[in-house]
Enzyme design. Sequence first.
Site, short mmCIF file in Angstrom:
data_model
loop_
_atom_site.label_atom_id
_atom_site.label_comp_id
_atom_site.label_asym_id
_atom_site.label_seq_id
_atom_site.Cartn_x
_atom_site.Cartn_y
_atom_site.Cartn_z
N HIS A 192 0.84 -1.20 0.00
CA HIS A 192 0.00 0.00 0.00
C HIS A 192 0.87 1.25 0.00
O HIS A 192 0.59 2.23 -0.71
CB HIS A 192 -0.93 -0.01 1.21
CG HIS A 192 -1.72 1.25 1.38
ND1 HIS A 192 -2.67 1.65 0.48
CD2 HIS A 192 -1.68 2.19 2.36
CE1 HIS A 192 -3.19 2.81 0.90
NE2 HIS A 192 -2.60 3.15 2.03
N GLN B 53 3.90 1.65 -1.16
CA GLN B 53 4.51 1.83 -2.48
C GLN B 53 3.51 2.41 -3.47
O GLN B 53 3.82 3.32 -4.24
CB GLN B 53 5.06 0.50 -3.00
CG GLN B 53 6.20 -0.06 -2.18
CD GLN B 53 7.37 0.91 -2.09
OE1 GLN B 53 7.90 1.37 -3.09
NE2 GLN B 53 7.74 1.25 -0.87
N HIS C 169 0.84 4.19 -2.74
CA HIS C 169 0.54 5.56 -2.31
C HIS C 169 1.66 6.51 -2.73
O HIS C 169 1.39 7.61 -3.24
CB HIS C 169 0.36 5.56 -0.78
CG HIS C 169 -0.44 6.69 -0.25
ND1 HIS C 169 -1.72 6.97 -0.66
CD2 HIS C 169 -0.13 7.62 0.68
CE1 HIS C 169 -2.17 8.02 0.00
NE2 HIS C 169 -1.22 8.44 0.82
#
Length: 108
Positions: free
Chosen positions: A84, A86, A88
């Site tokens: 998540h 990465q 984001h």
Amino acid sequence: MSSEKNLTRQDIGMIGFEIVAYAGDARSSLLEAIKCAKRGEFEKIDGLVRDAQENLNIAHAKQTEMLALDAQGKELEIGFIMIHAQDHLMTTMLLKDIVYDICEIYKK
């Protein structure tokens, strides 16, 4: 962090949370820059983008630490939080790349 031999899943999760937090702050600044452009407050955009870049630099440094450990052959147990993080980070970096163009459209 680089002095540690292997990071636990919890350690990696905490780094993931840091990446999400810094990328999230950057994303908020970038979206605020677009709102400023909509309102015609163009003088605020540069400061917001600069703030976003500072947060992205910190998040990217955390990511680079993880990449370096992986390249060294360290065992990294990656969980969903890091995935998540990465996602984001990368979507926020893309947003930063297009914010100036979006703001320029509002200037016209």
